[in-house]
Design a protein around this motif. Structure first.
Motif, short mmCIF file in Angstrom:
data_model
loop_
_atom_site.label_atom_id
_atom_site.label_comp_id
_atom_site.label_asym_id
_atom_site.label_seq_id
_atom_site.Cartn_x
_atom_site.Cartn_y
_atom_site.Cartn_z
N ALA A 145 0.83 -1.22 0.00
CA ALA A 145 0.00 0.00 0.00
C ALA A 145 0.86 1.25 0.00
CB ALA A 145 -0.93 0.00 1.21
N ALA A 146 2.15 1.12 -0.29
CA ALA A 146 3.03 2.31 -0.36
C ALA A 146 3.05 2.81 -1.79
CB ALA A 146 4.44 1.96 0.08
N ALA A 147 2.90 4.09 -1.96
CA ALA A 147 2.93 4.67 -3.30
C ALA A 147 3.00 6.19 -3.17
CB ALA A 147 1.66 4.30 -4.07
N LEU A 148 3.38 6.84 -4.27
CA LEU A 148 3.23 8.30 -4.34
C LEU A 148 1.82 8.55 -4.88
CD1 LEU A 148 4.36 11.17 -4.15
CD2 LEU A 148 5.26 10.87 -6.46
N LEU A 199 1.31 -11.99 -2.29
CA LEU A 199 1.48 -10.52 -2.29
C LEU A 199 0.24 -9.88 -2.91
CD1 LEU A 199 4.62 -8.46 -3.14
CD2 LEU A 199 2.50 -7.93 -4.34
N LEU A 200 -0.26 -8.85 -2.23
CA LEU A 200 -1.44 -8.13 -2.73
C LEU A 200 -1.02 -6.69 -3.03
CD1 LEU A 200 -4.42 -7.71 -3.34
CD2 LEU A 200 -4.88 -7.68 -0.89
N PHE A 201 -1.10 -6.34 -4.31
CA PHE A 201 -0.66 -5.02 -4.79
C PHE A 201 -1.87 -4.09 -4.90
CE2 PHE A 201 -0.03 -2.38 -8.71
CZ PHE A 201 0.94 -1.54 -8.19
N LEU A 202 -1.67 -2.84 -4.46
CA LEU A 202 -2.74 -1.83 -4.54
C LEU A 202 -2.58 -0.98 -5.78
CD1 LEU A 202 -4.95 -0.84 -2.34
CD2 LEU A 202 -3.42 -2.66 -1.70
N HIS A 208 -1.29 -10.85 -6.59
CA HIS A 208 -2.53 -10.38 -7.22
C HIS A 208 -2.77 -8.93 -6.81
CE1 HIS A 208 -4.98 -11.45 -3.46
NE2 HIS A 208 -3.79 -11.91 -3.23
N SER A 209 -3.81 -8.30 -7.38
CA SER A 209 -3.98 -6.86 -7.19
C SER A 209 -5.43 -6.49 -6.88
CB SER A 209 -3.56 -6.12 -8.46
OG SER A 209 -2.28 -6.49 -8.86
#
Ligand SMILES: NC(=O)c1ccc[n+]([C@@H]2O[C@H](COP(=O)([O-])OP(=O)(O)OC[C@H]3O[C@@H](n4cnc5c(N)ncnc54)[C@H](OP(=O)(O)O)[C@@H]3O)[C@@H](O)[C@H]2O)c1
Length: 318
Positions: free
Chosen positions: A62-65, A102-105, A159-160
């Protein structure tokens, strides 16, 4: 069944902190977190070292710009490079150190600007993206595809989730770079406090948007990371949309602002309509719980107490 230990990347953000709150009720799950000062998630070597030391079973990325139209439009280089750096560093290090889940946001801005509404998952890459946040969307599409490719090539369940616009506790209230809902909430609050007679909102007020309370999203993410065979990517939304002008009136009511609300059509509107089709996630057994009215009440309470405590986030995110 849930993994025994989950690294929540970006735990100080709005989504990451909601995921940590949600995981607190799961007695058998250890939540692993690191502050940016201790671990720069865009630094591949540092990230690899962290995974080798801490060995989480699973990751929620859940880290992102993240930012609103203005920031996305003004800083495409930063939105693309920062997000790619974090995604590549975390996903590659997770795989290299044996993380099987891994779950990508991502975000629903990965879908075409003129996708048929409500937008279903199969609309990905069918026509051009919205220009104002194209760099961010492209970075998110790379993350989503990388997870899909790892799953296909190596059998790991990467997955996302593609959330719609979010709001709730611990949102970012930067005056120029925040998203539409926190920006409006903060402006209506200030207008009420100073007795301003009129609040002018950006654009025509006519674009339709959907909003999901962040604690509902956190619940969906924990649900998804517990599924044996989750979809490669899935929309997470409330399934309900409204115009920006209707949203402004709702926020004004929540905050208690009684002045005039008008629009400024000289400012960009962004995508004309964005509503997600949430049939796929519903079919896995999850459904949203919090209405916009309830969510706004909770968010305004949180805003006031964060302001009082001096913890209200107003970071520039660029
Ligand atoms: N907010 C929305 O409406 C929305 C909608 C759809 C999808 N999403 C997605 O949900 C995810 C989380 O968004 P959010 O709203 O929670 O954003 P946020 O509140 O800005 O949180 C992002 C977190 O990521 C951390 N971070 C970013 N780069 C980092 C780095 N290089 N090293 C360490 N930490 C780093 C930030 O750390 P600092 O606190 O140190 O800055 C921040 O805590 C994102 O992938 C976003 O695309 C959000």
């Amino acid at each position: 069944m849930l993994p025994k230990s989950i690294f929540v990347a970006g735990h100080r953000g709005m989504v990451g902190s909601a995921v940590c709150r949600r995981l607190e009720i799961e007695k058998n799950v250890e939540t692993i977190t690191r502050c940016r000062a201790d671990l720069d998630l865009g630094n591949a070597a540092e990230v690899r070292h962290f995974f080798e030391q801490s060995r989480p079973q699973a990751v929620i990325l859940a880290a992102a710009l993240v930012g609103g139209i203005h920031a996305n439009n003004a800083y495409p280089v930063e939105f693309m490079t920062e997000n790619l750096r974090v995604e590549l560093a975390v996903i590659e290090a997770a795989f290299a150190t044996g993380v099987s889940r891994l779950l990508f946001l991502g975000s629903t801005c990965i879908y075409p600007r003129l996708a048929p509404q409500p937008i279903s998952e199969d609309q990905l890459l069918t026509s051009p993206l919205e220009k104002t946040n194209e760099a961010y969307a492209l970075a998110k599409i790379v993350g989503l595809k990388l997870c899909e490719y790892y799953r296909r090539e190596h059998g790991v369940i990467y997955h996302s989730a593609m959330p719609t616009n979010l709001y709730g506790k611990n949102d970012n209230y930067h005056p120029a770079n925040s998203h539409v809902l926190p920006a409006l909430l903060s402006r209506f609050h200030a207008a009420k406090e100073s007795g301003l007679e009129e609040v002018v909102i950006w654009g025509t007020g006519s674009p339709r948007r959907e909003f999901l309370y962040v604690d509902d999203l956190a619940d969906a993410l924990v649900h998804l990371i517990g599924l044996a065979d989750p979809p490669d990517w899935v929309n997470v939304g409330s399934g309900v949309d409204l115009t920006i002008l209707e949203l402004a009136h709702k926020i004004a009511k929540t905050v208690g602002y009684q002045g005039k609300i008008s629009t400024d059509p000289s400012k960009p509107d962004g995508t004309p309509r964005k509503q997600t089709n949430i049939s796929l996630i519903r079919s896995t057994g999850w459904t949203p719980k919090t209405s916009l009215d309830q969510g706004l009440e909770e968010t305004y309470k949180a805003f006031l107490s964060e302001k009082l405590a001096g913890t209200l986030r107003t970071s520039q995110n660029k």
